[in-house]
Write a protein that holds these residues in place. Structure first.
Motif, mmCIF file in Angstrom:
data_model
loop_
_atom_site.group_PDB
_atom_site.id
_atom_site.type_symbol
_atom_site.label_atom_id
_atom_site.label_comp_id
_atom_site.label_asym_id
_atom_site.label_seq_id
_atom_site.Cartn_x
_atom_site.Cartn_y
_atom_site.Cartn_z
ATOM 1 N N ASP A 49 0.838 -1.205 0.000
ATOM 2 C CA ASP A 49 0.000 0.000 0.000
ATOM 3 C C ASP A 49 0.869 1.249 0.000
ATOM 4 N N THR A 50 0.240 2.399 0.000
ATOM 5 C CA THR A 50 0.968 3.667 -0.080
ATOM 6 C C THR A 50 1.560 4.092 1.260
ATOM 7 N N PRO A 78 2.837 -28.298 -2.206
ATOM 8 C CA PRO A 78 3.008 -29.574 -1.507
ATOM 9 C C PRO A 78 4.451 -29.788 -1.057
ATOM 10 N N GLY A 79 4.602 -30.260 0.172
ATOM 11 C CA GLY A 79 5.929 -30.594 0.692
ATOM 12 C C GLY A 79 6.754 -29.421 1.151
ATOM 13 N N ILE A 80 6.228 -28.205 1.064
ATOM 14 C CA ILE A 80 6.984 -27.022 1.486
ATOM 15 C C ILE A 80 6.797 -26.824 2.989
ATOM 16 N N THR A 81 7.889 -26.783 3.707
ATOM 17 C CA THR A 81 7.840 -26.669 5.161
ATOM 18 C C THR A 81 7.485 -25.240 5.579
ATOM 19 N N PRO A 82 6.997 -25.051 6.810
ATOM 20 C CA PRO A 82 6.702 -23.690 7.291
ATOM 21 C C PRO A 82 7.913 -22.771 7.215
ATOM 22 N N GLU A 83 9.111 -23.328 7.449
ATOM 23 C CA GLU A 83 10.318 -22.488 7.404
ATOM 24 C C GLU A 83 10.581 -21.984 5.989
ATOM 25 N N VAL A 84 10.504 -22.893 4.989
ATOM 26 C CA VAL A 84 10.712 -22.482 3.599
ATOM 27 C C VAL A 84 9.599 -21.535 3.165
ATOM 28 N N ARG A 85 8.380 -21.796 3.644
ATOM 29 C CA ARG A 85 7.246 -20.927 3.306
ATOM 30 C C ARG A 85 7.494 -19.503 3.802
ATOM 31 N N ARG A 86 7.990 -19.387 5.013
ATOM 32 C CA ARG A 86 8.274 -18.064 5.562
ATOM 33 C C ARG A 86 9.387 -17.383 4.771
ATOM 34 N N LYS A 87 10.441 -18.138 4.398
ATOM 35 C CA LYS A 87 11.537 -17.551 3.622
ATOM 36 C C LYS A 87 11.052 -17.073 2.255
ATOM 37 N N LEU A 88 10.182 -17.858 1.620
ATOM 38 C CA LEU A 88 9.609 -17.447 0.342
ATOM 39 C C LEU A 88 8.831 -16.141 0.498
ATOM 40 N N GLY A 89 7.978 -16.106 1.508
ATOM 41 C CA GLY A 89 7.172 -14.921 1.739
ATOM 42 C C GLY A 89 8.006 -13.704 2.044
ATOM 43 N N ASP A 90 9.026 -13.875 2.893
ATOM 44 C CA ASP A 90 9.890 -12.742 3.238
ATOM 45 C C ASP A 90 10.629 -12.208 2.009
ATOM 46 N N ALA A 91 11.109 -13.134 1.171
ATOM 47 C CA ALA A 91 11.821 -12.704 -0.039
ATOM 48 C C ALA A 91 10.893 -11.941 -0.977
ATOM 49 N N ALA A 92 9.652 -12.409 -1.091
ATOM 50 C CA ALA A 92 8.687 -11.730 -1.965
ATOM 51 C C ALA A 92 8.362 -10.341 -1.443
ATOM 52 N N VAL A 93 8.195 -10.211 -0.147
ATOM 53 C CA VAL A 93 7.888 -8.905 0.457
ATOM 54 C C VAL A 93 9.070 -7.954 0.282
ATOM 55 N N LYS A 94 10.296 -8.453 0.445
ATOM 56 C CA LYS A 94 11.471 -7.608 0.255
ATOM 57 C C LYS A 94 11.536 -7.081 -1.181
ATOM 58 N N ALA A 95 11.192 -7.944 -2.140
ATOM 59 C CA ALA A 95 11.195 -7.515 -3.541
ATOM 60 C C ALA A 95 10.156 -6.414 -3.765
ATOM 61 N N ALA A 96 8.978 -6.572 -3.158
ATOM 62 C CA ALA A 96 7.922 -5.568 -3.319
ATOM 63 C C ALA A 96 8.317 -4.235 -2.671
ATOM 64 N N LYS A 97 8.871 -4.323 -1.471
ATOM 65 C CA LYS A 97 9.257 -3.098 -0.773
ATOM 66 C C LYS A 97 10.414 -2.387 -1.456
ATOM 67 N N ALA A 98 11.274 -3.159 -2.121
ATOM 68 C CA ALA A 98 12.441 -2.555 -2.777
ATOM 69 C C ALA A 98 12.035 -1.571 -3.860
ATOM 70 N N VAL A 99 10.838 -1.743 -4.417
ATOM 71 C CA VAL A 99 10.386 -0.832 -5.475
ATOM 72 C C VAL A 99 9.162 -0.041 -5.031
ATOM 73 N N ASN A 100 8.929 -0.018 -3.695
ATOM 74 C CA ASN A 100 7.763 0.702 -3.150
ATOM 75 C C ASN A 100 6.470 0.271 -3.838
ATOM 76 N N TYR A 101 6.288 -1.036 -3.950
ATOM 77 C CA TYR A 101 5.185 -1.578 -4.744
ATOM 78 C C TYR A 101 3.839 -1.305 -4.080
#
Length: 508
Positions: A49-50, A78-101
Motif C-alpha cells: 500500500d501507499t 506440496p511438501g513445502i515446510t513452514p520455514e521455507v514458506r516463511r523464507k519465500l514470503g519474506d523474499a517476496a515482500v522484500k522484492a515488493a518493498k524494494a520498489v515501493n510496490y
C-alpha cells in the motif's frame, strides 16, 4: 519461452520467440535466464500500500505445465515446510518493498529439488490462479485491490493472514492434448458444469451455444476447489472434472483426469518436466471402447427412438398404431435388429434382440449382454440408467447428429453412427499429399513458392493461433505446385496450405 542447448538451436529459438512475441505483444525484446533441470515453479502473492506496508498471502505451486504454460495450480505448495514458506514470503515482500510496490503483485521463483529458490520475475497484477489463494486465506483479493487503489491500507497484517486447507485450480482448455496440446476453436454444442458452492468455483466467460474464437486464449474456464487437506481437495477436483462435460470441440478435461490421478501427482512429486517424464502414463495407447459402453450407447439410441414414437402416438391419438411402435414386438417370435456403431473408424456390429419384458439381449462378436434400463432427464441433461449383465451403470448421454457421447466416472466415450456414402462429403483431413493446417489460425510467414523443391521436414509455413506459433513442415519430399494462402490469411483447421507433388510428376 524457449529452451536452447546449443548455439545453433539458440539462433532458431530466438527468431521464433521474437516473431511470436512481436505478433502477440508488439515487443520482441528477449531475456536470457539460467536453465534449472526439473525445477518447481512457485509463486507468492503479495500486496503493498501507499503507507509502506507489504504482506504475502503464501505460495502457489504452478509446476505442472505444457509449453511452459500452467494448466493446474495449487496452494499451498506440496511438501513445502513452514520455514521455507516463511523464507519465500519474506523474499517476496522484500522484492515488493524494494520498489515501493502498491497493489497486487505476484513474485515468481524457480525452486530446485532441495527447496532452494531463485527469483524469476514479478507480475504486477493479479494472476489467473489467484482464486486458490483466496480459497486458503478466506480473502477477496479483487476487493483488496480496490481498497488499496482508493488509498486504504492493506486490509490485514501479516500475523492476521491465516492459511487454512488446500485448493486446486484446473484450467479447462479448448485444445487437443493428444496432438501436442494443439489449441482448438469451435462451438460449445453442449456444456454442463459441476454445481458451484462455497468450496467450488467456476470462473468462465462462455456458455452453451457460444464459440471459442481463434482470436483469444483457448482457456474455457477455471475450475477451483477447496477442502481441508490436499488429498480431500484432490478427490473433489477429480469429482468435479468428471462432471465437466463438453461437446463440440476437443478439450483437456480427460487429460486433467489422467494427470490428477497419477500416483506421483497425488504424492506431490511435481516439477515443470512432469508431463514429458510421465508421458507414457498420461498418454496411454487408445483402447477400444468397452463393450459395456457400446451397450449403453445402443440402449440410449433405442430409448431416443422410443421417445420419438411415443410423441407420434400422442399426436396421432391412436395408441395402438403400428406406426407408433418402436418395441419390435412380434407374435410368437423375438425381433432381432442389426446395429452398427463406430469406434473411431472401426465398425462394431451388434445384434439386438427385443425381449417381451422390455429388456434386450445384445450380441457383440462372441459376447452376450442382457441389458435393461431407461433414459431419464435431470435438468437439461439426459442420463442412461441401466443394468448390463446385472451390473448397474449411470452415464450422461448426448446424441448429436451422427455421434453418441457418453460421460461416466471413467471419462468420455465418443461413439459414431455410420453415415451413408451419399451423405458423406470429402474427407476433412486434407489427405491430398500436401501440408494441412493443424488448427484454425493466421498464416504468419510463408517460406516457399511455386516451383521450389523441398525435403521431408523443411519448413513451409508458420501459423499463429491463440498466441502460439506453429511451424508446418513438409510431410514428404517433392515440388511445390502451388501456395494456397498468403501471409496474413485466415485458415481453417485441416485446410491444405500448399499443393505438394512428386518432383517427376506429370501434373507439374
Amino acid at each position: 519461452m524457449r529452451i536452447a542447448s546449443s548455439e545453433k538451436e539458440f539462433r532458431e529459438q530466438l527468431e521464433s520467440a521474437r516473431r511470436e512475441a512481436k505478433k502477440s505483444f508488439n515487443d520482441d525484446a528477449m531475456l536470457i535466464e539460467k536453465f534449472v533441470d526439473n525445477p518447481r515453479h512457485v509463486e507468492v502473492q503479495v500486496f503493498g500500500d501507499t503507507f509502506g506496508n507489504a504482506v504475502y498471502l503464501f505460495e502457489r505451486d504452478c509446476s505442472v505445465q505444457r509449453r511452459h504454460q500452467k494448466i493446474i495450480e495449487e496452494a499451498p505448495g506440496p511438501g513445502i515446510t513452514p520455514e521455507v514458506r516463511r523464507k519465500l514470503g519474506d523474499a517476496a515482500v522484500k522484492a515488493a518493498k524494494a520498489v515501493n510496490y502498491v497493489g497486487a503483485g505476484t513474485v515468481e521463483f524457480i525452486m530446485d529439488s532441495q527447496h532452494n529458490f531463485y527469483f524469476m520475475e514479478m507480475n504486477t497484477r493479479l494472476q489467473v490462479e489467484h482464486p486458490v489463494t483466496e480459497m486458503i486465506t478466506g480473502t477477496d483479493l479483487v476487493e483488496w485491490q480496490l481498497k488499496i487503489a482508493a488509498g486504504d491500507k492493506v486490509p490485514l497484517t501479516q500475523e492476521q493472514i491465516q492459511l487454512k486447507g488446500h485448493a486446486f485450480e484446473a484450467r479447462i482448455y479448448a485444445e487437443d492434448p493428444n496432438n501436442n496440446f494443439m489449441p482448438g476453436a469451435g462451438p460449445l454444442l453442449y456444456l454442463s458444469t459441476p454445481p458451484s458452492d462455497s468450496c467450488t468455483r467456476i470462473e468462465t466467460g462462455v456458455r452453451q451455444g457460444d464459440e471459442v474464437s481463434i482470436h483469444y486464449d483457448p482457456m474455457i474456464a477455471k475450475l477451483v476447489v477447496w477442502a481441508e487437506d490436499r488429498q480431500a481437495a484432490l478427490r473433489k477436483l477429480r469429482y468435479c472434472l468428471q462432471q465437466y462435460n463438453i461437446v463440440g470441440l476437443s478439450t483437456n478435461v480427460d487429460f486433467l483426469l489422467n494427470l490428477s490421478g497419477h500416483p506421483d501427482f497425488a504424492a506431490g512429486r511435481i516439477h515443470t518436466n512432469f508431463i514429458p517424464q510421465h508421458y507414457d502414463q498420461l498418454f496411454p495407447p487408445k483402447e477400444a471402447i468397452s463393450q459395456v459402453a457400446l451397450c449403453q450407447a445402443a440402449l440410449g439410441l433405442i430409448m431416443r427412438e422410443r421417445r420419438v414414437t411415443d410423441t407420434f402416438r400422442i399426436q396421432s391419438g391412436d395408441q395402438f398404431s403400428p406406426f407408433a411402435s418402436s418395441s419390435g414386438r412380434r407374435i410368437n417370435i423375438a425381433y432381432t435388429r442389426n446395429l452398427t456403431l463406430l469406434d473411431c473408424q472401426n465398425s462394431v456390429n451388434m445384434a439386438i434382440t427385443y425381449n417381451h419384458d422390455g429388456s434386450y439381449n445384445m450380441q457383440i462378436q462372441d459376447q452376450s449382454f442382457h441389458v435393461s434400463g431407461c433414459l431419464s432427464c435431470d435438468g437439461d441433461s439426459e442420463y442412461i440408467r441401466c443394468s448390463v449383465n446385472g451390473v448397474v451403470h449411470k452415464s450422461k448421454v448426448i446424441i448429436l447428429d451422427d455421434t453418441i457421447y457418453l460421460f461416466s466416472p471413467e471419462g468420455r466415450d465418443q461413439i459414431g453412427l455410420p453415415v451413408p456414402k451419399y451423405l458423406s462429403g470429402v474427407s476433412a483431413t486434407g489427405e491430398q499429399g500436401g501440408a494441412v493446417a493443424p488448427m484454425t489460425g493466421t498464416v504468419e510467414k510463408v517460406f516457399v513458392k511455386a516451383g521450389d523443391k523441398v525435403q521431408v521436414g523443411d519448413p513451409l509455413v508458420v501459423m499463429i493461433a491463440m498466441k502460439m506459433e506453429h511451424t508446418i513442415r513438409a510431410p514428404k519430399a517433392g515440388l511445390i505446385k502451388k501456395v494456397l494462402y498468403q501471409e496474413g490469411s485466415q485458415v481453417n483447421r485441416y485446410a491444405p496450405l500448399v499443393e505438394l507433388v512428386d518432383e517427376n510428376s506429370d501434373s507439374q
